[in-house]
Design a protein around this motif. Structure first.
Motif, PDB file in Angstrom:
ATOM      1  N   LEU A 195       0.844  -1.349  -0.054  1.00  0.00           N
ATOM      2  CA  LEU A 195       0.448  -0.182   0.087  1.00  0.00           C
ATOM      3  C   LEU A 195       0.997   1.498  -0.092  1.00  0.00           C
ATOM      4  O   LEU A 195       0.317   2.211  -0.387  1.00  0.00           O
ATOM      5  CB  LEU A 195      -0.969   0.228   1.271  1.00  0.00           C
ATOM      6  CG  LEU A 195      -1.419  -1.200   1.460  1.00  0.00           C
ATOM      7  CD1 LEU A 195      -2.878  -1.089   2.557  1.00  0.00           C
ATOM      8  CD2 LEU A 195      -2.901  -1.053  -0.073  1.00  0.00           C
ATOM      9  N   TRP A 196       1.717   1.285   0.940  1.00  0.00           N
ATOM     10  CA  TRP A 196       3.033   2.331   0.679  1.00  0.00           C
ATOM     11  C   TRP A 196       3.061   3.066  -1.143  1.00  0.00           C
ATOM     12  O   TRP A 196       4.057   3.944  -0.691  1.00  0.00           O
ATOM     13  CB  TRP A 196       3.715   2.196   1.579  1.00  0.00           C
ATOM     14  CG  TRP A 196       5.075   0.875   1.512  1.00  0.00           C
ATOM     15  CD1 TRP A 196       4.885   0.085   1.931  1.00  0.00           C
ATOM     16  CD2 TRP A 196       6.505   0.980   0.537  1.00  0.00           C
ATOM     17  NE1 TRP A 196       6.002  -0.876   1.836  1.00  0.00           N
ATOM     18  CE2 TRP A 196       6.421  -0.243   1.013  1.00  0.00           C
ATOM     19  CE3 TRP A 196       6.410   2.137  -0.045  1.00  0.00           C
ATOM     20  CZ2 TRP A 196       7.219  -0.788   0.265  1.00  0.00           C
ATOM     21  CZ3 TRP A 196       7.629   1.121  -0.962  1.00  0.00           C
ATOM     22  CH2 TRP A 196       8.107   0.067  -0.498  1.00  0.00           C
ATOM     23  N   ALA A 197       3.351   1.807  -1.772  1.00  0.00           N
ATOM     24  CA  ALA A 197       3.986   2.241  -2.468  1.00  0.00           C
ATOM     25  C   ALA A 197       3.494   2.743  -3.877  1.00  0.00           C
ATOM     26  O   ALA A 197       2.435   1.772  -4.526  1.00  0.00           O
ATOM     27  CB  ALA A 197       5.215   0.633  -3.662  1.00  0.00           C
ATOM     28  N   GLY A 198       3.255   4.408  -4.715  1.00  0.00           N
ATOM     29  CA  GLY A 198       2.991   4.437  -5.642  1.00  0.00           C
ATOM     30  C   GLY A 198       1.404   4.586  -4.912  1.00  0.00           C
ATOM     31  O   GLY A 198       1.718   4.596  -4.169  1.00  0.00           O
ATOM     32  N   ALA A 199       0.873   5.707  -6.190  1.00  0.00           N
ATOM     33  CA  ALA A 199      -0.591   6.574  -6.032  1.00  0.00           C
ATOM     34  C   ALA A 199      -1.282   5.325  -5.410  1.00  0.00           C
ATOM     35  O   ALA A 199      -2.296   5.481  -5.254  1.00  0.00           O
ATOM     36  CB  ALA A 199      -0.602   7.180  -7.454  1.00  0.00           C
ATOM     37  N   SER A 200      -1.880   4.894  -6.339  1.00  0.00           N
ATOM     38  CA  SER A 200      -2.665   3.696  -6.120  1.00  0.00           C
ATOM     39  C   SER A 200      -3.069   3.081  -4.913  1.00  0.00           C
ATOM     40  O   SER A 200      -4.364   3.312  -4.324  1.00  0.00           O
ATOM     41  CB  SER A 200      -2.959   2.597  -7.514  1.00  0.00           C
ATOM     42  OG  SER A 200      -2.045   1.963  -7.678  1.00  0.00           O
ATOM     43  N   LYS A 248      -2.641   5.282  12.952  1.00  0.00           N
ATOM     44  CA  LYS A 248      -1.536   4.667  12.819  1.00  0.00           C
ATOM     45  C   LYS A 248      -1.449   3.929  11.182  1.00  0.00           C
ATOM     46  O   LYS A 248      -0.100   2.418  12.164  1.00  0.00           O
ATOM     47  CB  LYS A 248      -1.938   3.822  14.336  1.00  0.00           C
ATOM     48  CG  LYS A 248      -3.528   2.633  13.287  1.00  0.00           C
ATOM     49  CD  LYS A 248      -3.427   2.143  14.983  1.00  0.00           C
ATOM     50  CE  LYS A 248      -4.638   1.033  14.933  1.00  0.00           C
ATOM     51  NZ  LYS A 248      -5.422   0.174  16.040  1.00  0.00           N
ATOM     52  N   THR A 249      -2.189   2.743  10.896  1.00  0.00           N
ATOM     53  CA  THR A 249      -1.588   2.224  10.134  1.00  0.00           C
ATOM     54  C   THR A 249      -0.388   2.865   9.012  1.00  0.00           C
ATOM     55  O   THR A 249       0.074   2.301   8.484  1.00  0.00           O
ATOM     56  CB  THR A 249      -2.510   1.974   9.054  1.00  0.00           C
ATOM     57  OG1 THR A 249      -3.739   1.313   9.692  1.00  0.00           O
ATOM     58  CG2 THR A 249      -2.403   0.461   7.947  1.00  0.00           C
ATOM     59  N   TRP A 250      -0.567   4.233   8.561  1.00  0.00           N
ATOM     60  CA  TRP A 250       0.373   4.960   8.125  1.00  0.00           C
ATOM     61  C   TRP A 250       1.485   4.814   8.667  1.00  0.00           C
ATOM     62  O   TRP A 250       2.955   4.790   7.852  1.00  0.00           O
ATOM     63  CB  TRP A 250       0.138   5.834   7.668  1.00  0.00           C
ATOM     64  CG  TRP A 250      -1.576   6.711   7.478  1.00  0.00           C
ATOM     65  CD1 TRP A 250      -2.305   5.595   6.998  1.00  0.00           C
ATOM     66  CD2 TRP A 250      -2.352   8.114   7.414  1.00  0.00           C
ATOM     67  NE1 TRP A 250      -3.947   6.420   6.722  1.00  0.00           N
ATOM     68  CE2 TRP A 250      -3.241   8.088   6.782  1.00  0.00           C
ATOM     69  CE3 TRP A 250      -1.510   9.071   7.827  1.00  0.00           C
ATOM     70  CZ2 TRP A 250      -3.711   9.188   6.513  1.00  0.00           C
ATOM     71  CZ3 TRP A 250      -2.206  10.721   7.528  1.00  0.00           C
ATOM     72  CH2 TRP A 250      -3.783   9.978   6.836  1.00  0.00           C
ATOM     73  N   LYS A 281       7.114   2.521   8.267  1.00  0.00           N
ATOM     74  CA  LYS A 281       8.574   1.574   8.401  1.00  0.00           C
ATOM     75  C   LYS A 281       8.956   0.489   7.517  1.00  0.00           C
ATOM     76  O   LYS A 281      10.421   0.167   6.891  1.00  0.00           O
ATOM     77  CB  LYS A 281       8.558   1.109   9.454  1.00  0.00           C
ATOM     78  CG  LYS A 281       8.290   1.790  11.290  1.00  0.00           C
ATOM     79  CD  LYS A 281       7.082   1.111  12.523  1.00  0.00           C
ATOM     80  CE  LYS A 281       6.566   1.742  13.506  1.00  0.00           C
ATOM     81  NZ  LYS A 281       6.293   0.802  14.511  1.00  0.00           N
ATOM     82  N   GLU A 282       8.066   0.358   6.503  1.00  0.00           N
ATOM     83  CA  GLU A 282       8.550  -0.633   5.551  1.00  0.00           C
ATOM     84  C   GLU A 282       9.195  -0.085   4.223  1.00  0.00           C
ATOM     85  O   GLU A 282       9.311  -0.834   3.356  1.00  0.00           O
ATOM     86  CB  GLU A 282       7.355  -1.455   5.487  1.00  0.00           C
ATOM     87  CG  GLU A 282       7.248  -2.483   6.573  1.00  0.00           C
ATOM     88  CD  GLU A 282       5.481  -3.138   6.348  1.00  0.00           C
ATOM     89  OE1 GLU A 282       5.087  -3.216   4.722  1.00  0.00           O
ATOM     90  OE2 GLU A 282       4.692  -3.367   7.074  1.00  0.00           O
ATOM     91  N   PRO A 294      10.760   8.842   6.185  1.00  0.00           N
ATOM     92  CA  PRO A 294       9.306   8.197   7.285  1.00  0.00           C
ATOM     93  C   PRO A 294       7.805   9.592   6.987  1.00  0.00           C
ATOM     94  O   PRO A 294       6.779   9.792   6.738  1.00  0.00           O
ATOM     95  CB  PRO A 294       9.117   7.399   8.027  1.00  0.00           C
ATOM     96  CG  PRO A 294      10.353   7.521   8.291  1.00  0.00           C
ATOM     97  CD  PRO A 294      11.360   7.795   7.102  1.00  0.00           C
ATOM     98  N   ASP A 295       8.634  10.737   7.429  1.00  0.00           N
ATOM     99  CA  ASP A 295       8.269  11.681   7.112  1.00  0.00           C
ATOM    100  C   ASP A 295       7.412  12.992   5.990  1.00  0.00           C
ATOM    101  O   ASP A 295       6.655  13.306   6.646  1.00  0.00           O
ATOM    102  CB  ASP A 295       9.247  13.300   8.351  1.00  0.00           C
ATOM    103  CG  ASP A 295      10.015  12.782   9.792  1.00  0.00           C
ATOM    104  OD1 ASP A 295       8.966  11.843  10.488  1.00  0.00           O
ATOM    105  OD2 ASP A 295      11.252  13.294  10.357  1.00  0.00           O
TER     106      ASP A 295
END
Length: 268
Positions: A140-145, A156-158, A163-164, A176-177
């Motif tokens: 989920l952290w990778a890319g726009a979609s 909290k999931t963000w 961290k990944e 991360p910031d």
């Protein structure tokens, strides 16, 4: 049957439907006075319509409070509609409109086990184009979609996923910031742009999709070659946010209902 009686019958159906649409997540029970005010009819007319809807099982009345709520037949039809409604079929015509307006590839991604999965695609017809593989998974952290989907989950999931972070390309956000600032921006604006982060040749803009319960279930995205991605993204952002909202509404999502649900659950 005369034309006049036909018109009267159509009017009665319209009025009955307007009564059913008075109910929502915030107002699940209503008095006759409240319903009358909402639809702008005389009490006598409203009373007759309510009586018919109650007999047919579309409305029920609590005899102790005299308040009305939706009946069992509405629940039944809702279940039938839900089972019959495939999200790909709902999204297809809207995605086709965006594809026609932008000439770029339009993708539908769904949330599954904390990953974004490419579920459906309308490919660009231009000779050089971006195309994803149906069933392709990404964090989920990778890319726009993926980030568009992530924006609809708890904050909290963000922080957990921050961290990944790792680099797919030199353009991937790994701080991360900065990542959290991006997530806050998505939440505020309703869309996210990613340029060359998962693939250094691809640009993407995406917006989240919500279901009837106000839960994020996926995202819709415009993607294409970076060299063709517009510097002024107003058209793309307007199209993708509007498209995501239209898909969400057709799945039963209403923003006010979602806010009400979140308040009930104590979600800020």
């Amino acid at each position: 049957m005369t034309e006049k009686s036909k018109d009267s019958g159509v009017r009665s159906i319209q009025r009955a439907l307007h009564i059913l649409l008075c109910f929502n997540w915030n107002e699940r029970e209503l008095t006759m006075t409240e319903i009358t005010e909402k639809i702008g009819l005389a009490k006598s007319t409203t009373s007759r319509l309510l009586m018919t809807l109650e007999i047919e099982g579309f409305i029920k009345r609590d005899s102790s409070t005299n308040k009305y709520s939706l009946g069992h037949n509405i629940y039944y039809l809702g279940r039938v509609a839900k089972e019959s409604m495939a999200i790909n079929d709902v999204a297809r015509p809207i995605m086709e409109e965006i594809n026609k307006a932008t000439q770029e590839t339009i993708n539908l991604y769904l949330l599954d086990n904390m990953e974004s999965v490419c579920s459906f695609q309308i490919e660009s017809q231009l000779p050089i184009r971006q195309a994803a593989k149906i069933g392709e998974r990404s964090p989920l952290w990778a890319g726009a979609s993926g980030r568009a989907i992530l924006s609809g989950l708890e904050e909290k999931t963000w922080y957990q996923l921050a961290k990944e972070l790792k680099a797919y390309t030199p353009n991937t956000v790994t701080d991360p910031d900065i990542f959290i600032d991006i997530m806050k921006s998505i939440k505020e604006k309703g869309y996210v742009i990613s340029l060359g982060e998962k693939n250094d040749q691809v640009g993407c803009i995406a917006s989240p999709i919500f279901d009837v319960h106000g839960k994020v279930i996926g995202s819709v995205a415009i993607s294409g070659p970076v060299f063709r991605f517009p510097e002024d993204t107003d058209l793309f952002s307007t199209l993708i946010v509007d498209g995501a909202k239209r898909i969400s509404r057709q799945l039963g999502y209403y923003e006010e209902n979602s806010k009400s649900n979140n308040n009930e659950k104590g979600v800020g």
